[in-house]
Design an enzyme around this catalytic site. Structure first.
Site, PDB file in Angstrom:
ATOM      1  N   TYR A  98       0.855  -1.187   0.000  1.00 41.13           N
ATOM      2  CA  TYR A  98       0.000   0.000   0.000  1.00 41.13           C
ATOM      3  C   TYR A  98       0.890   1.235   0.000  1.00 41.13           C
ATOM      4  O   TYR A  98       2.056   1.191   0.420  1.00 41.13           O
ATOM      5  CB  TYR A  98      -0.998   0.027   1.161  1.00 41.13           C
ATOM      6  CG  TYR A  98      -0.431   0.028   2.575  1.00 41.13           C
ATOM      7  CD1 TYR A  98       0.572   0.903   2.992  1.00 41.13           C
ATOM      8  CD2 TYR A  98      -0.947  -0.846   3.529  1.00 41.13           C
ATOM      9  CE1 TYR A  98       1.042   0.900   4.282  1.00 41.13           C
ATOM     10  CE2 TYR A  98      -0.476  -0.853   4.832  1.00 41.13           C
ATOM     11  CZ  TYR A  98       0.520   0.020   5.194  1.00 41.13           C
ATOM     12  OH  TYR A  98       0.993   0.010   6.485  1.00 41.13           O
ATOM     13  N   GLU A 147       1.395  -1.440  -6.254  1.00 41.78           N
ATOM     14  CA  GLU A 147       1.072  -0.507  -5.173  1.00 41.78           C
ATOM     15  C   GLU A 147      -0.434  -0.233  -5.183  1.00 41.78           C
ATOM     16  O   GLU A 147      -1.042  -0.073  -6.245  1.00 41.78           O
ATOM     17  CB  GLU A 147       1.833   0.810  -5.342  1.00 41.78           C
ATOM     18  CG  GLU A 147       3.323   0.721  -5.044  1.00 41.78           C
ATOM     19  CD  GLU A 147       3.637   0.841  -3.555  1.00 41.78           C
ATOM     20  OE1 GLU A 147       2.682   0.952  -2.740  1.00 41.78           O
ATOM     21  OE2 GLU A 147       4.843   0.828  -3.217  1.00 41.78           O
TER      22      GLU A 147
END
Length: 341
Positions: A112, A175
């Site tokens: 993340y 991501e």
């Protein structure tokens, strides 16, 4: 007169014998034909024709696998074939491709960003960190590609899993826009959830990449798995079990196996929790599963953080870094299911 007749008779006999001898000598005797064995014709087995390299506007492509998939080999190229152009010489693909090859992309790592959408884009495209893909949180159907899959992105950093280190070299990084965590008054980390739209995007993207590159379930990991002492992402709110159940991606334990180990795990913890030999057993089991961990025989900080990372992934209801019976049973069930080959 009698003498004359005798001479004539003798001459006749001599001539007759001579003629017979000549006839005998000149009699033709046909030869019996002999059949000679012809040399055996060596027939070569048919050579399977390789699929051709396809050329489009001067760019070559090869999208068929002719290698051995049981060895995780693959000759397909997703994208154009990159070739040398040596001055004065011509590189040809007459014998392309060799079957002895496989993909560089062996791992898929999820992260993340701990940033908002706009800031995530800026940091991942303009600074010394990157990922192959960025999954936004804007509610649309777009996924941003930031790095060519054939190139390294700088997303994993100092990392290890099983026998591999520095996983930037052989991984694809994804991501996910997410704010990460905050800390409550007790010091516990409180992680932000992922939206349903994001999870669907991530699942579709992961499924595509895993299928194309034949990435093994044991190699679909979080950043915290490959760097447990310094990273927490994607954290306990990421739905690993959903990916496993609904998209057949990644790892998960079998509930029946966990229950089989649970009673013994409870007894182990009650009787041996602080024994160095038991701690060593826990550390060895974590290391066997894939985590990079020194075998100290102590509940040290690295061991606590590694257990925490394991809980983020496989026991998100409790991620305090303390080895309890359920965590120990899950670890044993996973090691039984995903034996290192």
């Amino acid at each position: 007169m009698r003498k004359t007749l005798y001479i004539i008779g003798l001459s006749t006999i001599v001539f007759s014998c001579t003629s017979r001898q000549n006839v005998k000598k000149n009699t033709y005797k046909p030869k019996t034909p002999t059949t000679q064995a012809k040399p055996a014709v060596q027939t070569k087995p048919p050579v399977a024709q390789k699929p051709k390299v396809v050329s489009d506007h001067g760019v070559d492509f090869f999208t068929t696998n002719i290698a051995d998939p049981t060895k995780n080999d693959n000759t397909a190229s997703y994208g154009s074939i990159v070739s040398a152009k040596p001055g004065g010489y011509k590189v040809v693909k007459t014998f392309f491709p060799a079957v002895a090859q496989n993909f560089r992309q062996r791992y898929l790592i999820l992260h993340y960003t701990a940033l908002a959408d706009d800031k995530s884009v800026t940091v991942l495209t303009q600074q010394a960190v990157s990922a192959h893909y960025l999954v936004n949180n804007t509610g649309d159907n777009e996924i941003y590609q930031l790095v060519d899959e054939n190139k390294r992105a700088y997303h994993a950093g100092v990392s290890a899993w099983r026998n591999d280190k520095n996983l930037n070299d052989n991984s694809i990084g994804i991501e996910i826009v997410n704010t990460g965590y905050t800390t409550d008054s007790t010091g516990k980390r409180i992680f932000a959830p992922f939206s349903d739209e994001q999870v669907k995007k991530v699942a579709a993207l992961v499924k595509d990449i895993v299928t194309r590159y034949q990435i093994q379930p044991t190699n679909v990991l979080g950043h915290s798995d490959i760097a447990p002492t310094r990273k927490q992402d994607p954290g306990p709110m990421f739905p690993w079990k959903k990916l496993y159940d609904e998209y057949q991606v990644g790892m998960w334990y079998d509930e029946a196996a966990k229950q089989t180990y649970l009673a013994t795990a409870q007894a182990d913890l009650a009787a041996r929790y602080n024994d160095a030999s038991f701690i060593f057993l826990i550390q060895t089991s974590l290391q066997k599963f894939g985590y990079a961990l020194d075998l100290s025989g102590q509940w040290d900080d690295a061991t606590k953080k590694t257990i925490e990372a394991f809980q983020y992934h496989f026991r998100p209801q409790n991620y305090d870094g303390i080895m309890d019976a359920e965590t120990w049973a899950i670890l044993q069930a996973l090691n039984q299911k995903y034996t290192v080959k």
